[in-house]
Design a protein around this motif. Structure first.
Motif: not given
Length: 455
Positions: A409-426
Motif C-alpha cells: 500500500r502506498r501513502v499517495g501523492v496527496g498525503a505526501v503533499l499534506v505531510m510536507v506542508l504540515l512538516g514545514v508549518l510545524l
C-alpha cells in the motif's frame, strides 16, 4: 478511477492506522491539558479566592504612602530590590509589592495602614503559576515546552485523520454523524460518542492549538525569527516563548540575577536593570506615579515598574488577561504622562496573538468565554475516555490493537503533499515524520533481509 484515487490518497485503513497511532501518543496529554486548562480558565476567580482575606482587611487609619509600603517590603526581604508595585483594587486591600532577591521574584503583602507584613510568596510558587507551567511545560522548562509542542503538532494530525474517518460515506440521516446514537450498546455507542464529540470539538480545538503555538519554544522562536526577517509586523513581543522566568514578565524585559549583576556592576556601560536597589532616592517619584496610575483607570492588575535605566521613565502597565484591553503608559517621576501605547497600536502579529491568547485563556469575552472553554475541556475529556474504552475493547491480549500496515500500500501523492506542508508549518512534526520514515525504511530493510536469509 479507483486506482487513480488510491495512488493520490491512502486508503481508509491506512488513515485509521495513522489516527490510532497519533491517538495513542496524544490522548494522555490531551486529557491532561483539558484538566489543567480547565483549572487555569478560572485564574482570576482562584486568585481572588486565595487572596480574599488580604482584600478585606479591617484597616484602621489612613493608608501609608506607596513608597513607605515598598520600603516595608524591602526591609522584610533582606538583600532585595524593588521590582513592581501593584495598584490596589478594593478599598481595604493589602498592598502588593514585588521584590527581587537574587533571581527570585517575591510578592509581599503589606498592611497599608500599619505597614505590617501579612504574607510573602515567591511568584513562581503561586498556585495558578504552577498550573500555567504544568499546562504548557509539564514543570520541565523548555524541555516540557518542546514536548507539548510535539503533542500539539500530532494532535493536529489526529484532528485531520479523525475528520477523514468521520466523513459520512453513503449514510443517510444525521444519527451517528452530528449526534450520538445513545440507544446503541457496546462499541457502537462509544464510537458515536468519540466521533460526534470529536467533530464538534475539532474546529475549536484546532484554534486552541494554533493560539498556543506562539508560546512554545520552537514554533514561538521560529515566528519571532520570521517576523524579524520579513518586517516589523509587531512592536514589542507581548507573550512568553517557552520557559520565561516570571521576573522577566513582571519587569517587561530580561532581568539579570542579582548575583550576576554584582560581578558586572563595575563594568562600564552596564545598567542595573530589573529593579531599584535600597537607596535613599531609589523610590523618588513613586508616589506621584502611583497617583497617576490610579487616575488612568487601566484594567487590573496594573503594575508600576521602576525605570529600567537611569534617566528613563516609570512604567504603568495593565497586565489584564483580556489582552485587547492592555495598555502601557510611560510616566515621568513628577507624575506627568509622557507616552501611552494601547493594544490597537501594536503590530499585526502581536494583535493576532493577543486575541488568540485571550480567547485561549477564556478572558476575551468574559464568563461566556470561560463557559465555552470549559465545555470544550469537558468534551475533550469525554472524547478521550471514549477513545480509551474503544481501544481497550479492540486491543488483543499482549498487542497494541493498531490496524496492521498492508504490504504494497502506498501513502499517495496527496498525503505526501499534506505531510510536507504540515512538516514545514510545524517543524517538530516535520522532524518526527522524517525520523519515523527513516525508522520504517530501516525496519523494511531488515524484514527483507530476514526473508532473503530464510529463502
Amino acid at each position: 478511477m479507483r486506482e487513480g484515487r488510491s495512488a493520490f490518497w491512502p486508503d481508509y485503513r491506512t488513515i485509521w492506522r495513522w489516527h490510532m497511532l497519533a491517538g495513542l501518543f496524544c490522548l494522555p496529554f490531551v486529557a491532561f491539558l483539558a484538566l489543567t486548562g480547565a483549572i487555569y480558565l478560572f485564574k482570576p476567580q482562584v486568585d481572588d479566592l486565595i487572596d480574599w482575606r488580604y482584600d478585606h482587611l479591617a484597616v484602621a487609619g489612613a493608608p501609608a504612602a506607596p513608597s513607605a509600603e515598598v520600603r516595608a517590603a524591602l526591609e522584610a526581604v533582606p538583600g532585595s530590590r524593588f521590582m513592581a508595585y501593584e495598584l490596589p483594587r478594593p478599598g481595604h486591600g493589602a498592598a502588593r509589592i514585588i521584590v527581587l532577591r537574587g533571581g527570585e521574584a517575591i510578592r509581599v503583602y503589606v498592611d497599608p495602614s500599619s505597614l505590617a507584613i501579612l504574607k510573602q510568596v515567591p511568584e513562581e510558587a503561586r498556585f495558578e503559576r504552577l498550573v500555567f507551567k504544568l499546562h504548557g511545560q509539564l514543570l520541565l522548562g523548555n524541555v516540557g515546552s518542546v514536548i507539548m509542542e510535539m503533542v500539539a503538532s500530532w494532535t493536529i494530525v489526529l484532528i485531520l485523520t479523525g475528520l477523514y474517518l468521520w466523513w459520512p460515506r453513503g449514510r443517510s440521516g444525521l444519527a451517528g454523524i452530528l449526534y450520538p446514537r445513545l440507544g446503541l450498546a457496546g462499541r457502537a455507542r462509544w464510537r458515536d460518542l468519540h466521533a460526534v464529540s470529536g467533530v464538534w470539538l475539532s474546529l475549536v480545538l484546532a484554534l486552541f492549538l494554533v493560539s498556543g503555538l506562539p508560546w512554545s519554544f520552537v514554533w514561538g522562536h521560529a515566528l519571532q525569527s520570521v517576523e524579524q526577517r520579513v518586517g516589523r509586523l509587531m512592536a514589542v513581543q507581548d507573550w512568553e516563548i517557552g520557559a520565561v522566568p516570571v521576573r522577566d514578565t513582571i519587569a517587561g524585559h530580561r532581568v539579570v540575577a542579582h548575583a550576576d549583576m554584582d560581578g558586572m556592576a563595575g563594568m562600564p556601560g552596564m545598567e542595573m536593570g530589573g529593579g531599584q536597589a535600597v537607596a535613599p532616592d531609589g523610590l523618588v517619584g513613586l508616589d506621584d506615579v502611583v497617583a497617576t496610575g490610579v487616575r488612568l483607570g487601566l484594567p487590573a492588575p496594573v503594575l508600576v515598574t521602576p525605570p529600567a535605566a537611569a534617566g528613563a521613565a516609570w512604567q504603568v502597565r495593565s497586565d489584564t488577561q483580556d489582552r485587547p484591553l492592555r495598555a502601557s503608559v510611560q510616566v515621568a517621576p513628577d507624575g506627568a504622562v509622557m507616552s501611552r501605547q494601547d493594544f490597537a497600536g501594536k503590530g499585526l502579529v502581536d494583535r493576532a496573538v493577543g486575541y488568540g491568547v485571550a480567547a485561549h485563556e477564556g478572558q476575551l469575552f468574559g464568563w461566556p468565554n470561560q463557559l465555552l472553554n470549559l465545555l470544550v475541556a469537558s468534551g475533550l475529556a469525554t472524547m478521550s475516555i471514549a477513545a480509551t474504552i474503544l481501544w481497550l475493547r479492540r486491543r488483543p491480549p499482549g498487542g497494541w490493537g493498531v490496524p496492521a500496515a498492508l504490504p504494497g500500500r502506498r501513502v499517495g501523492v496527496g498525503a505526501v503533499l499534506v505531510m510536507v506542508l504540515l512538516g514545514v508549518l510545524l517543524p517538530e512534526l516535520g522532524i518526527s515524520l522524517l525520523l519515523l520514515a527513516a525508522a520504517a525504511w530501516v525496519m523494511g530493510r531488515r524484514v527483507r533481509a530476514d526473508r532473503t536469509e530464510t529463502v
